[in-house]
Design a protein around this motif. Structure first.
Motif, short mmCIF file in Angstrom:
data_model
loop_
_atom_site.label_atom_id
_atom_site.label_comp_id
_atom_site.label_asym_id
_atom_site.label_seq_id
_atom_site.Cartn_x
_atom_site.Cartn_y
_atom_site.Cartn_z
N PHE A 1 5.42 -10.09 3.23
CA PHE A 1 5.03 -8.90 2.47
C PHE A 1 3.54 -8.93 2.13
N ALA A 2 2.98 -10.13 2.00
CA ALA A 2 1.53 -10.24 1.78
C ALA A 2 0.79 -9.74 3.02
N ALA A 3 1.30 -10.10 4.20
CA ALA A 3 0.67 -9.64 5.45
C ALA A 3 0.76 -8.11 5.54
N PHE A 4 1.93 -7.57 5.16
CA PHE A 4 2.11 -6.11 5.21
C PHE A 4 1.16 -5.42 4.24
N ALA A 5 1.10 -5.93 3.00
CA ALA A 5 0.27 -5.31 1.97
C ALA A 5 -1.20 -5.35 2.38
N ALA A 6 -1.63 -6.49 2.92
CA ALA A 6 -3.03 -6.62 3.33
C ALA A 6 -3.31 -5.73 4.54
N PHE A 7 -2.32 -5.58 5.42
CA PHE A 7 -2.51 -4.69 6.57
C PHE A 7 -2.62 -3.24 6.10
N ALA B 1 7.42 -13.50 0.15
CA ALA B 1 8.05 -13.99 1.38
C ALA B 1 9.26 -13.13 1.77
N ALA B 2 9.74 -12.29 0.83
CA ALA B 2 11.00 -11.58 1.07
C ALA B 2 10.81 -10.40 2.02
N LEU B 3 11.65 -10.36 3.04
CA LEU B 3 11.57 -9.30 4.04
C LEU B 3 12.64 -8.23 3.87
N SER B 4 13.81 -8.63 3.30
CA SER B 4 14.90 -7.65 3.22
C SER B 4 14.48 -6.48 2.33
N SER B 5 13.73 -6.78 1.26
CA SER B 5 13.30 -5.70 0.37
C SER B 5 12.26 -4.82 1.05
N LEU B 6 11.44 -5.40 1.92
CA LEU B 6 10.46 -4.57 2.65
C LEU B 6 11.19 -3.67 3.63
N ALA B 7 12.23 -4.22 4.26
CA ALA B 7 12.99 -3.41 5.22
C ALA B 7 13.72 -2.26 4.54
N GLN B 8 14.08 -2.45 3.25
CA GLN B 8 14.78 -1.37 2.52
C GLN B 8 13.83 -0.36 1.91
N ALA B 9 12.58 -0.76 1.67
CA ALA B 9 11.65 0.09 0.92
C ALA B 9 11.29 1.34 1.71
N ASP B 10 11.21 2.49 1.02
CA ASP B 10 10.67 3.66 1.70
C ASP B 10 9.30 4.04 1.18
N ALA B 11 8.82 3.24 0.20
CA ALA B 11 7.47 3.48 -0.33
C ALA B 11 6.99 2.18 -0.96
N VAL B 12 5.67 2.07 -1.14
CA VAL B 12 5.20 0.98 -1.99
C VAL B 12 4.54 1.60 -3.20
N ALA B 13 4.84 1.01 -4.36
CA ALA B 13 4.15 1.44 -5.57
C ALA B 13 2.80 0.74 -5.58
N GLU B 14 1.78 1.48 -5.97
CA GLU B 14 0.43 0.92 -6.02
C GLU B 14 0.03 0.84 -7.49
N VAL B 15 -0.05 -0.38 -7.99
CA VAL B 15 -0.37 -0.57 -9.40
C VAL B 15 -1.85 -0.95 -9.48
N GLU B 16 -2.63 -0.12 -10.16
CA GLU B 16 -4.08 -0.35 -10.17
C GLU B 16 -4.45 -1.60 -10.96
N ASP B 17 -5.61 -2.18 -10.58
CA ASP B 17 -6.07 -3.47 -11.10
C ASP B 17 -5.96 -3.58 -12.62
N ALA B 18 -6.39 -2.53 -13.33
CA ALA B 18 -6.53 -2.64 -14.79
C ALA B 18 -5.21 -2.46 -15.52
N ARG B 19 -4.20 -1.97 -14.83
CA ARG B 19 -2.98 -1.60 -15.54
C ARG B 19 -2.17 -2.84 -15.93
N ASP B 20 -1.62 -2.84 -17.17
CA ASP B 20 -0.71 -3.95 -17.49
C ASP B 20 0.72 -3.47 -17.31
N SER B 21 1.66 -4.12 -17.94
CA SER B 21 3.09 -3.96 -17.61
C SER B 21 3.53 -2.51 -17.37
N LEU B 22 4.51 -2.38 -16.51
CA LEU B 22 5.10 -1.07 -16.24
C LEU B 22 6.42 -0.97 -17.00
#
Ligand SMILES: Nc1nc2c(c(=O)[nH]1)N[C@H]1C(S)=C(S)[C@@H](COP(=O)(O)OP(=O)(O)OC[C@H]3O[C@@H](n4cnc5c(N)ncnc54)[C@H](O)[C@@H]3O)O[C@H]1N2
Ligand code: MOO
Length: 412
Positions: free
Chosen positions: A308-314, A376-397
């Motif tokens: 998932f790190a490779a995916f996010a960086a890509f 490292a988890a791939l099953s959650s990436l395979a299920q995801a239909d979007a990625v949430a983008e949490v900006e640098d400055a934001r704290d807990s959601l």
């Protein structure tokens, strides 16, 4: 001063800074080729396509009915206007001018005779033998398509750098183009690194895993239109990496794994030897250990090993890098704001990507985290239909918070 040159004391490059730096350092390297229109879908247009003629090319009826000169029915306060029928025009005909004071039978797509500017739809028309009875209140220009109302001759119909879609191909066809000049596919050499990594189908000795990043990145690259050259799986050895990396001929070299800080992580050192490292490590979670540089004159992007790190960086850097090199207009992925449907504790300071699925709940679209977390988890990436983008400055959601998400459908 102690610590002043320590990389851990240096603030991490933000994703936006890294993206700007990377895009400033590379230009389009893809050649051009001519392809028939039938092969042009999903290719990148190399130059502006200028409309060779207008669309529509001639004034035409938009409905089946009767074409007339609006001046013949204008200003009649009430009652039907009688217009003798003087002809019939079907699609594909080339009519002469309208006889003044008359109307002609006309069909959708047929050219308007010169002098006719309005069509009375047949459902609104009555006939008395060969005479049309036109009702009052007919608007001038009704049910007509003007020359060039879609696109005017000489206007840019499709812009250089755009990825062609079925609709873009249809527009080019309507403008009379048989072939288009597009970018040759970018050649990307792709390797996976790690002593533990084995190709799909190979037996797994203790401690080994199957290569997921190679197939992941190859598929992402192909969806961006690249020609992928698989450079295989290279162990965690400087010599092996050097031998492989120095022998690659491509427009871009992409690797995964071996870019973090351990003594088994050799990618950065080998790339520094063969060319240079422009930057290393990003304020991105996951995806921090990422290296961008060059091997000779070829740009190099080293993605982290965790899938998932490779995916996010890509997503953050690989996609814009490929777009720029391939001659495609660099586009920010479309982002939408939805409701957050989960709690997430985080420390500010890095942009974070979370795997989510979007659900419509009443009037709101709500993002829910999917499956196992961890980069490292791939099953959650395979299920995801979007990625949430949490900006640098934001704290807990928290549930109910507004949340920016990047839908993945159509992005690659
Ligand atoms: N002391 C530190 N350790 C780590 C750091 C750090 O900053 N300091 N960063 C961590 C982060 S964040 C990540 S992400 C990983 C990435 O490190 P590498 O790029 O060097 O990747 P590897 O160590 O080679 O592998 C990490 C992980 O991914 C698995 N992997 C590798 N290649 C593949 C593949 N082709 N298919 C599937 N999975 C793959 C590998 O087995 C490891 O489990 O480093 C942290 N450590
Ligand atoms: O890139 Mo790493 O944890 O941030 O996976």
């Amino acid at each position: 001063m102690p610590g002043a040159t320590d990389c851990f004391a240096t603030p991490l490059l933000s994703v936006d800074q890294a993206r700007d730096r990377l895009l400033r350092s590379v230009a389009c390297v893809a050649g051009v080729e001519m392809v028939a229109l039938d092969a042009a879908d999903a290719r990148i247009l190399a130059g502006d396509l200028v409309a060779a003629h207008s669309l529509p090319p001639f004034a035409q009826a938009a409905m089946d009915g009767y074409a007339l000169d609006h001046r013949d029915v204008a200003g009649v306060p009430a009652g039907l206007v009688r217009l003798p029928l003087s002809g019939r025009v079907a699609a594909g005909d080339a009519p002469g001018p309208l006889t003044p004071g008359t109307a002609v039978r006309i069909f959708t797509g047929a050219p308007l005779p010169q002098g006719a500017d309005t069509v009375l739809m047949q459902e609104d028309a009555a006939l008395d033998g060969d005479v049309l009875l036109a009702p009052p209140g007919l608007a001038a220009g009704r049910h007509c398509r003007a020359v060039g109302e879609d696109i005017a001759a000489g206007a840019v119909a499709l812009a250089a750098g755009q990825r062609l879609t079925p609709a873009a191909v249809a527009l080019a066809a309507a403008l009379g183009e048989q072939a288009l000049v597009v970018r040759a596919p970018l050649t990307v050499a792709l390797l996976s690194t790690g002593n533990e990594v084995r190709p799909a189908g190979a037996p797994l000795p203790p401690g080994a895993i199957h290569d997921a990043n190679g197939p992941l990145l190859a598929a992402l690259l192909r969806r961006l239109g690249c020609r992928v050259v698989r450079a295989g799986i290279v162990g965690d050895s400087r010599d092996a990496l050097k031998a492989t990396l120095s022998g690659l001929r491509a427009d871009l070299i992409l690797s995964s794994g071996g870019v973090s800080a351990g003594e088994e992580d050799h990618v950065k050192a080998v790339v520094a030897d063969l060319g240079g490292i422009d930057f290393w490590r990003l304020a991105l979670k996951p995806g921090k250990p990422l290296a961008f540089g060059n091997i000779g004159v070829t740009p190099f992007l080293g993605l982290p090993g965790n899938p998932f790190a490779a995916f996010a960086a890509f997503l953050a850097l690989g996609r814009p890098l490929v777009q720029r090199l391939a001659g495609e207009t660099v586009t920010d992925p479309p982002r939408i704001t939805v409701r957050c449907g989960f709690s997430h504790a985080r420390a500010p300071g890095k942009r974070e990507y979370l795997r989510v699925t979007l659900r419509q709940e009443g009037a709101e679209t709500v993002a829910h985290q999917v499956g196992a977390g961890g980069s490292a988890a791939l099953s959650s990436l395979a299920q995801a239909d979007a990625v949430a983008e949490v900006e640098d400055a934001r704290d807990s959601l928290r549930p109910g918070d507004p949340l920016t998400v990047i839908p993945l459908h159509g992005l690659f």
